[in-house]
Design an enzyme around this catalytic site. Sequence first.
Site, PDB file in Angstrom:
ATOM      1  N   CYS A  69       0.554   1.604  12.138  1.00 18.62           N
ATOM      2  CA  CYS A  69       1.667   2.265  11.459  1.00 18.62           C
ATOM      3  C   CYS A  69       2.135   3.509  12.194  1.00 18.62           C
ATOM      4  O   CYS A  69       3.213   4.026  11.933  1.00 18.62           O
ATOM      5  CB  CYS A  69       1.258   2.637  10.032  1.00 18.62           C
ATOM      6  SG  CYS A  69       1.008   1.188   8.981  1.00 18.62           S
TER       7      CYS A  69
ATOM      8  N   THR B 160      12.554  -6.647 -10.595  1.00 18.16           N
ATOM      9  CA  THR B 160      12.082  -8.003 -10.850  1.00 18.16           C
ATOM     10  C   THR B 160      10.858  -8.313  -9.999  1.00 18.16           C
ATOM     11  O   THR B 160      10.863  -8.116  -8.789  1.00 18.16           O
ATOM     12  CB  THR B 160      13.196  -9.025 -10.560  1.00 18.16           C
ATOM     13  OG1 THR B 160      14.326  -8.723 -11.373  1.00 18.16           O
ATOM     14  CG2 THR B 160      12.725 -10.436 -10.838  1.00 18.16           C
TER      15      THR B 160
ATOM     16  N   GLY C 109       0.799  -1.221   0.000  1.00 13.33           N
ATOM     17  CA  GLY C 109       0.000   0.000   0.000  1.00 13.33           C
ATOM     18  C   GLY C 109       0.829   1.267   0.000  1.00 13.33           C
ATOM     19  O   GLY C 109       0.495   2.245  -0.678  1.00 13.33           O
TER      20      GLY C 109
ATOM     21  N   HIS D  48      -1.273  -7.966   2.478  1.00 12.59           N
ATOM     22  CA  HIS D  48      -1.256  -8.528   3.829  1.00 12.59           C
ATOM     23  C   HIS D  48      -2.483  -8.131   4.640  1.00 12.59           C
ATOM     24  O   HIS D  48      -2.672  -8.620   5.754  1.00 12.59           O
ATOM     25  CB  HIS D  48       0.032  -8.165   4.562  1.00 12.59           C
ATOM     26  CG  HIS D  48       0.117  -6.749   5.038  1.00 12.59           C
ATOM     27  ND1 HIS D  48      -0.075  -6.391   6.353  1.00 12.59           N
ATOM     28  CD2 HIS D  48       0.384  -5.601   4.387  1.00 12.59           C
ATOM     29  CE1 HIS D  48       0.079  -5.087   6.499  1.00 12.59           C
ATOM     30  NE2 HIS D  48       0.354  -4.579   5.316  1.00 12.59           N
TER      31      HIS D  48
END
Length: 385
Positions: free
Chosen positions: A325, A237, A69, A201
Amino acid sequence: MIYFDNSATTKIDPEVLSTYTKVATDIWGNPSSLHKLGDRAHQMLEASRKQVASLLGVKPHEVFFTSGGTESNNTAIKGTAFEKREFGKHIITSSVEHASVANAFNSLEKLGFRVTRLPVDKQGRVNVNDLRQAIDSDTTLVSVMGVNNEIGAIQPIDEISDLLENYPTIHFHVDNVQALGKDIWERVFTPRVDLTSLSAHKFHAPRGIGVLYKKEGKMLMPLNDGGGQEKGLRSGTENLAAIAAMAKAMRLVLTDESQKAAKEQAIKDKILSYLQTKPGIDIFSPSNPDFAPHVLCFALEGIRGETLVHTLESRDIFTSTTSACASKTADEASTLVAMHVDDKIATSAIRLSFDESNTMQEADKFIAEFDDIYQHFAKINHLGE
């Protein structure tokens, strides 16, 4: 153990972990390599992209894989600002965004962009009239989250979308990290949304993988220069095993979505009914259509949020302060502050967040344990006297 912190992260689904392990073991070539191992990996990458696109109801070439995110939000916001800066340097967001959005705007402000932060009402929601008044000829971006991560308020994305139909050149970004699988998708992902962010997640997939939806024809300046993966928008990648696992998780979380959301709402309602009977408890996530079913934020007056979180943890119940967070920084309770909640109450807030794995028995156990804690603190703080 009772885990009521699903807005912070979710446990990986065993089927999803199995997909991750199988792809990591069997399809380990680089999708950009020309040999058959690379071609096999490329086919898996594009099959996963098609599955994600189908589940979201968008075109495969509108789906870009990111690390989560935070990267999706930064790419959408900074990519828009840099790409469109010759047309205008005014960007608009709300005062209650996740740190990955709020701090992206802060960084752009330091670079000379003009930022408008929309206020919110007592329920943590923006008013579309404030947005109408904020837009001017210099505006290039509006970014408003779908579901608030601290209190679960659903922003009026449909009303904002209607307004922005009159401004087709303004990019409209919605951080939808908290919205997928909650039976509200059509309210927060309208045809007018140009950019949206998802983080795997949050729905039982591995960490470190996410999605940025970018509507066909909308231009962003890439933030990462490199080998040109993801059509040049996100070089590096691709994390193929995590991408395939995320596609699987998305299919699983959207299966029987309405029943799962109803279960989460029932758990929320049961705990809410108990909390509403207790003096000294302030509730910020009521049970109404403007709030998501899986988030319940409340404060026990006189007890700091982290104290209550650790007290519950001692009883094997895991919750968080208002945002995982921000829980270790001075930015915690930012949504409540923006709602003009008194600082003493705001810093007492904790957040419960549910998913389909939670049960009514866990709700009963939480109520019993919390009631014992409440009685202890009520005596200390003379609540209800």
